[in-house]
Design a protein around this motif. Structure first.
Motif, PDB file in Angstrom:
ATOM      1  N   MET A   1      36.074  43.136  37.583  1.00  0.00           N
ATOM      2  CA  MET A   1      35.282  42.283  38.347  1.00  0.00           C
ATOM      3  C   MET A   1      33.913  42.527  38.465  1.00  0.00           C
ATOM      4  SD  MET A   1      35.134  40.895  42.200  1.00  0.00           S
ATOM      5  CE  MET A   1      35.714  42.430  42.785  1.00  0.00           C
ATOM      6  N   ALA A   2      32.897  42.103  37.456  1.00  0.00           N
ATOM      7  CA  ALA A   2      31.495  42.393  37.601  1.00  0.00           C
ATOM      8  C   ALA A   2      30.928  41.978  38.760  1.00  0.00           C
ATOM      9  CB  ALA A   2      30.916  41.710  36.419  1.00  0.00           C
ATOM     10  N   LYS A   3      29.975  42.852  39.400  1.00  0.00           N
ATOM     11  CA  LYS A   3      29.024  42.306  40.661  1.00  0.00           C
ATOM     12  C   LYS A   3      27.704  42.231  40.359  1.00  0.00           C
ATOM     13  CE  LYS A   3      32.531  45.396  43.129  1.00  0.00           C
ATOM     14  NZ  LYS A   3      32.519  46.491  44.163  1.00  0.00           N
ATOM     15  N   VAL A   4      27.133  41.296  40.983  1.00  0.00           N
ATOM     16  CA  VAL A   4      25.768  41.078  40.992  1.00  0.00           C
ATOM     17  C   VAL A   4      25.213  41.531  42.389  1.00  0.00           C
ATOM     18  CG1 VAL A   4      23.884  39.364  40.653  1.00  0.00           C
ATOM     19  CG2 VAL A   4      26.205  39.303  39.487  1.00  0.00           C
ATOM     20  N   VAL A   5      24.173  42.552  42.002  1.00  0.00           N
ATOM     21  CA  VAL A   5      23.845  43.061  43.447  1.00  0.00           C
ATOM     22  C   VAL A   5      22.203  43.020  43.613  1.00  0.00           C
ATOM     23  CG1 VAL A   5      23.359  45.068  44.511  1.00  0.00           C
ATOM     24  CG2 VAL A   5      25.252  44.921  43.270  1.00  0.00           C
ATOM     25  N   ILE A   6      22.029  42.159  44.607  1.00  0.00           N
ATOM     26  CA  ILE A   6      20.433  41.883  44.755  1.00  0.00           C
ATOM     27  C   ILE A   6      20.181  42.520  45.904  1.00  0.00           C
ATOM     28  CG2 ILE A   6      18.991  39.914  45.842  1.00  0.00           C
ATOM     29  CD1 ILE A   6      20.996  37.978  44.934  1.00  0.00           C
ATOM     30  N   THR A   7      18.971  43.202  45.985  1.00  0.00           N
ATOM     31  CA  THR A   7      18.473  44.315  46.772  1.00  0.00           C
ATOM     32  C   THR A   7      17.047  43.760  47.259  1.00  0.00           C
ATOM     33  OG1 THR A   7      17.294  45.714  45.172  1.00  0.00           O
ATOM     34  CG2 THR A   7      19.382  46.260  46.131  1.00  0.00           C
TER      35      THR A   7
ATOM     36  N   ARG B   1      20.595  43.120  40.139  1.00  0.00           N
ATOM     37  CA  ARG B   1      21.342  44.087  38.869  1.00  0.00           C
ATOM     38  C   ARG B   1      22.896  44.007  38.776  1.00  0.00           C
ATOM     39  NH1 ARG B   1      23.614  48.136  41.949  1.00  0.00           N
ATOM     40  NH2 ARG B   1      22.231  48.741  43.561  1.00  0.00           N
ATOM     41  N   LEU B   2      23.223  44.031  37.413  1.00  0.00           N
ATOM     42  CA  LEU B   2      24.714  44.056  37.293  1.00  0.00           C
ATOM     43  C   LEU B   2      25.441  45.245  37.270  1.00  0.00           C
ATOM     44  CD1 LEU B   2      26.984  42.295  36.005  1.00  0.00           C
ATOM     45  CD2 LEU B   2      26.135  42.659  33.649  1.00  0.00           C
ATOM     46  N   GLU B   3      26.508  45.230  37.956  1.00  0.00           N
ATOM     47  CA  GLU B   3      27.567  46.468  38.132  1.00  0.00           C
ATOM     48  C   GLU B   3      28.778  46.034  37.676  1.00  0.00           C
ATOM     49  OE1 GLU B   3      27.740  47.916  42.194  1.00  0.00           O
ATOM     50  OE2 GLU B   3      25.734  48.404  42.279  1.00  0.00           O
ATOM     51  N   PRO B   4      28.996  46.227  36.322  1.00  0.00           N
ATOM     52  CA  PRO B   4      30.185  45.862  35.642  1.00  0.00           C
ATOM     53  C   PRO B   4      31.191  47.046  35.980  1.00  0.00           C
ATOM     54  CG  PRO B   4      28.574  46.900  34.040  1.00  0.00           C
ATOM     55  CD  PRO B   4      27.759  46.741  35.199  1.00  0.00           C
TER      56      PRO B   4
ATOM     57  N   ASP C   1      36.385  45.196  32.557  1.00  0.00           N
ATOM     58  CA  ASP C   1      35.616  43.851  32.393  1.00  0.00           C
ATOM     59  C   ASP C   1      35.547  43.745  30.702  1.00  0.00           C
ATOM     60  OD1 ASP C   1      35.377  43.263  34.994  1.00  0.00           O
ATOM     61  OD2 ASP C   1      33.362  44.014  35.155  1.00  0.00           O
ATOM     62  N   SER C   2      36.033  42.494  30.570  1.00  0.00           N
ATOM     63  CA  SER C   2      35.742  42.052  29.013  1.00  0.00           C
ATOM     64  C   SER C   2      34.196  41.835  28.609  1.00  0.00           C
ATOM     65  CB  SER C   2      36.617  40.785  28.789  1.00  0.00           C
ATOM     66  OG  SER C   2      36.023  39.714  29.410  1.00  0.00           O
ATOM     67  N   GLY C   3      33.949  41.720  27.513  1.00  0.00           N
ATOM     68  CA  GLY C   3      32.587  41.250  26.958  1.00  0.00           C
ATOM     69  C   GLY C   3      32.152  40.043  27.485  1.00  0.00           C
ATOM     70  N   ASP C   4      33.028  39.129  27.570  1.00  0.00           N
ATOM     71  CA  ASP C   4      32.642  37.689  28.123  1.00  0.00           C
ATOM     72  C   ASP C   4      32.359  37.619  29.493  1.00  0.00           C
ATOM     73  OD1 ASP C   4      32.992  36.847  25.546  1.00  0.00           O
ATOM     74  OD2 ASP C   4      35.249  36.040  25.748  1.00  0.00           O
ATOM     75  N   VAL C   5      33.056  38.564  30.505  1.00  0.00           N
ATOM     76  CA  VAL C   5      32.753  38.788  31.631  1.00  0.00           C
ATOM     77  C   VAL C   5      31.571  39.231  31.912  1.00  0.00           C
ATOM     78  CG1 VAL C   5      33.462  39.597  33.904  1.00  0.00           C
ATOM     79  CG2 VAL C   5      35.391  38.675  32.446  1.00  0.00           C
TER      80      VAL C   5
END
Length: 63
Positions: free
Chosen positions: A1-7, A20-23, A27-31
């Motif tokens: 599960m990829a996470k999008v983190v906003i600071t 930023r993205l925290e993969p 996670d697959s390439g599509d995710v």
């Protein structure tokens, strides 16, 4: 599960917004591609919301 983190950080001359993205390894390439596109879209929206919020308070130094 990829996470999008906003600071949101207060700097000496304004506000710094980072998105930023925290993969994860599984996670697959599509995710990761979808999560990256979401991160880019959210960053612009969040920055716009912060700028509008600061303008209403008389501050104008949002980055």
């Amino acid at each position: 599960m990829a996470k999008v983190v906003i600071t949101v950080t207060e700097l000496g001359r304004g506000i710094d917004v980072q998105c930023r993205l925290e993969p994860e390894e599984k996670d697959s390439g599509d995710v990761q591609k979808v999560a990256s596109a979401v991160a880019v879209g959210i960053a612009g929206t969040v920055t716009n919301i912060i700028r509008n919020s600061l303008k209403s308070k008389g501050k104008r130094n949002a980055h």
